[in-house]
Scaffold this motif. Structure first.
Motif, short mmCIF file in Angstrom:
data_model
loop_
_atom_site.label_atom_id
_atom_site.label_comp_id
_atom_site.label_asym_id
_atom_site.label_seq_id
_atom_site.Cartn_x
_atom_site.Cartn_y
_atom_site.Cartn_z
N LYS A 178 40.62 55.13 51.16
CA LYS A 178 41.71 54.56 50.37
C LYS A 178 43.06 54.94 50.99
CE LYS A 178 43.21 54.12 45.56
NZ LYS A 178 42.96 54.57 44.16
N THR A 179 43.45 54.17 51.98
CA THR A 179 44.73 54.41 52.63
C THR A 179 45.75 53.38 52.15
OG1 THR A 179 44.18 52.95 54.48
CG2 THR A 179 43.54 55.27 54.68
N ALA A 180 47.01 53.60 52.48
CA ALA A 180 48.06 52.66 52.09
C ALA A 180 47.85 51.30 52.75
CB ALA A 180 49.43 53.23 52.46
N VAL A 181 47.37 51.33 53.99
CA VAL A 181 47.12 50.08 54.71
C VAL A 181 46.02 49.27 54.03
CG1 VAL A 181 46.35 49.08 56.89
CG2 VAL A 181 47.90 51.06 56.90
N LEU A 182 44.92 49.95 53.66
CA LEU A 182 43.82 49.25 52.99
C LEU A 182 44.26 48.74 51.62
CD1 LEU A 182 40.88 48.36 52.86
CD2 LEU A 182 40.28 50.64 52.01
N GLN A 183 45.01 49.56 50.88
CA GLN A 183 45.49 49.15 49.57
C GLN A 183 46.35 47.90 49.67
OE1 GLN A 183 44.28 50.18 46.72
NE2 GLN A 183 45.47 51.92 46.02
N ASP A 184 47.19 47.85 50.67
CA ASP A 184 48.07 46.70 50.84
C ASP A 184 47.26 45.45 51.22
OD1 ASP A 184 50.89 45.70 51.04
OD2 ASP A 184 50.23 45.24 53.08
N CYS A 185 46.22 45.63 52.03
CA CYS A 185 45.38 44.51 52.43
C CYS A 185 44.63 43.94 51.23
CB CYS A 185 44.41 44.95 53.51
SG CYS A 185 43.27 43.65 54.07
N LEU A 186 44.21 44.83 50.33
CA LEU A 186 43.43 44.42 49.16
C LEU A 186 44.29 43.90 48.01
CD1 LEU A 186 40.85 47.35 49.05
CD2 LEU A 186 40.39 44.98 49.72
N ARG A 187 45.60 43.88 48.19
CA ARG A 187 46.50 43.49 47.12
C ARG A 187 46.17 42.09 46.57
NH1 ARG A 187 51.59 45.34 46.06
NH2 ARG A 187 51.57 46.44 48.08
N THR A 188 45.80 41.19 47.48
CA THR A 188 45.50 39.81 47.07
C THR A 188 44.35 39.75 46.08
OG1 THR A 188 46.20 39.08 49.26
CG2 THR A 188 45.00 37.48 47.92
N ASN A 189 43.41 40.66 46.20
CA ASN A 189 42.23 40.65 45.33
C ASN A 189 42.54 41.15 43.93
OD1 ASN A 189 40.79 39.73 47.53
ND2 ASN A 189 40.01 41.76 48.08
N ARG A 190 43.59 41.93 43.79
CA ARG A 190 43.96 42.46 42.47
C ARG A 190 44.84 41.42 41.78
NH1 ARG A 190 44.82 46.88 46.02
NH2 ARG A 190 47.09 46.63 45.92
N ARG A 191 44.21 40.63 40.92
CA ARG A 191 44.93 39.47 40.40
C ARG A 191 44.42 39.06 39.01
NH1 ARG A 191 40.68 37.93 43.47
NH2 ARG A 191 39.60 35.97 42.96
N ILE A 192 45.22 38.23 38.36
CA ILE A 192 44.85 37.56 37.12
C ILE A 192 44.92 36.07 37.38
CG2 ILE A 192 45.53 37.01 34.74
CD1 ILE A 192 44.37 39.71 34.80
N GLU A 193 43.84 35.36 37.09
CA GLU A 193 43.83 33.91 37.22
C GLU A 193 43.85 33.28 35.84
OE1 GLU A 193 41.42 33.49 41.46
OE2 GLU A 193 40.36 33.10 39.57
N ILE A 194 44.75 32.34 35.64
CA ILE A 194 44.89 31.65 34.35
C ILE A 194 44.66 30.16 34.58
CG2 ILE A 194 46.41 31.16 32.42
CD1 ILE A 194 47.88 33.76 33.06
N GLU A 195 43.64 29.64 33.93
CA GLU A 195 43.31 28.21 34.05
C GLU A 195 43.52 27.53 32.71
OE1 GLU A 195 39.64 25.38 35.64
OE2 GLU A 195 39.37 27.54 35.39
N VAL A 196 44.24 26.43 32.73
CA VAL A 196 44.57 25.69 31.51
C VAL A 196 44.03 24.26 31.63
CG1 VAL A 196 46.39 24.97 29.92
CG2 VAL A 196 46.70 27.04 31.32
N VAL A 197 43.33 23.83 30.61
CA VAL A 197 42.86 22.45 30.55
C VAL A 197 43.36 21.83 29.25
CG1 VAL A 197 40.85 20.94 30.35
CG2 VAL A 197 40.81 22.85 31.95
N GLY A 198 43.99 20.69 29.38
CA GLY A 198 44.54 20.03 28.20
C GLY A 198 45.14 18.69 28.56
N GLU A 199 45.80 18.10 27.60
CA GLU A 199 46.49 16.82 27.82
C GLU A 199 47.95 17.08 28.10
OE1 GLU A 199 45.79 14.09 24.65
OE2 GLU A 199 43.70 14.72 24.42
N GLU A 200 48.39 16.58 29.23
CA GLU A 200 49.77 16.80 29.62
C GLU A 200 50.69 15.79 28.96
OE1 GLU A 200 50.22 17.03 33.82
OE2 GLU A 200 48.43 18.27 34.08
#
Length: 291
Positions: A269-291
């Motif tokens: 767990k180095t700073a370089v690895l943490q920074d590389c893995l940043r993209t994986n630490r995320r929240i995805e929000i999907e919305v389905v409805g009538e626009e």
């Protein structure tokens, strides 16, 4: 006289034995009320929604291929049903749940997907309360619920197809390195979710569902990663609801590190690895409805 005395002694001894057996039976029954087989405690089933790790491994199912239930049977499931009623609708559970004091039944279903030849494997959990009545029904994958009860579609001749709107947010910016609850979210993180909720309400005149999915990097234990991803998704969903998104249409899921976007070498767990893995630490929000 001797025989009469002997008969009295035998009757007294028999009564003593019967009394001892009855007492022992009461003790054994009392023990069974709090203990299952092999001394396992029969705890009251939790009323909280199960997490992904609470569902059994699909490979341990008695019916490896699962069964194909009718959507009508699944739609008839109700809180308050007893086990016989559940069994009539869904059949017996598909996993070895135990014998005594079972408060949870799990099923492996094959539901028809979007294509005619494509089946989707879905896990379904039924929980019972202390009166052995259903107090909760849960899908492991939120999308499975939509196969049973799809969003209502109005009969409009010229209606554009519903296109899910998907947004990805970095959990580093929402929670920091270790945060997972609303109290851990900094003001700027809260502001981003509040703005998002306003955008959703403004862009959709009718919302069918919102799926909030948490993701982590691969560092840490499997249990910790699943719990963290679910906790963060739950915090975001609560804030969306506070901003006026109907909580009934919000579904929450935690995926841990199962769906990485970036592949980063290294195990330390180095700073370089943490920074590389940043993209994986995320929240995805999907919305389905009538626009």
């Amino acid at each position: 006289m001797v025989q009469a005395a002997r008969a009295v002694i035998l009757r007294t001894a028999a009564k003593s034995i019967l009394l001892s057996m009855a007492t022992a039976g009461v003790v054994l029954l009392g023990g069974c009320a709090g203990q299952g087989l092999a001394g396992m405690s029969r705890e009251r089933a939790s009323l909280a929604a199960p997490q992904d790790r609470d569902f059994p491994n699909p490979g341990s199912s008695i019916l490896r291929q699962g069964t194909v239930p009718t959507t009508e049977a699944l739609r008839l499931m109700r809180i308050g049903m007893d086990k016989d009623q559940v069994r009539q609708l869904l059949g017996p559970p598909h996993f070895s749940e135990g014998v005594f004091g079972v408060r949870e039944w799990n099923y492996l279903f094959r539901l028809r997907g979007s294509k005619e030849t494509e089946d989707v494997v879905c896990q379904y959990m039924v929980r019972f309360d202390g009166s052995v009545r259903v107090n909760g029904m849960y899908w492991r994958d939120p999308d499975c619920a939509l196969l049973v009860e799809p969003p209502p579609v109005e009969a409009v001749q010229a209606k554009a197809a519903m296109t899910p709107q998907k947004l990805t947010l970095s959990t580093d910016s929402l929670f920091g390195a270790q945060g997972k609850d609303l109290k851990d979210m900094p003001p700027e993180g809260r502001l981003r979710i509040e703005h998002l909720a306003n955008d959703i309400k403004r862009n959709f005149r009718r919302i069918y569902y919102v799926v909030v999915t948490g993701h982590t990097d691969r560092l840490g234990s499997e249990a910790d990663k699943m719990a963290l991803s679910l906790a963060r998704a739950d915090a975001v969903s609560k804030l969306l609801a506070q901003q006026g998104i109907d909580a009934k249409v919000i579904r929450v899921a935690g995926m841990g590190d199962r769906q990485p976007l970036a592949q980063c070498p290294g195990t330390v767990k180095t700073a370089v690895l943490q920074d590389c893995l940043r993209t994986n630490r995320r929240i995805e929000i999907e919305v389905v409805g009538e626009e």
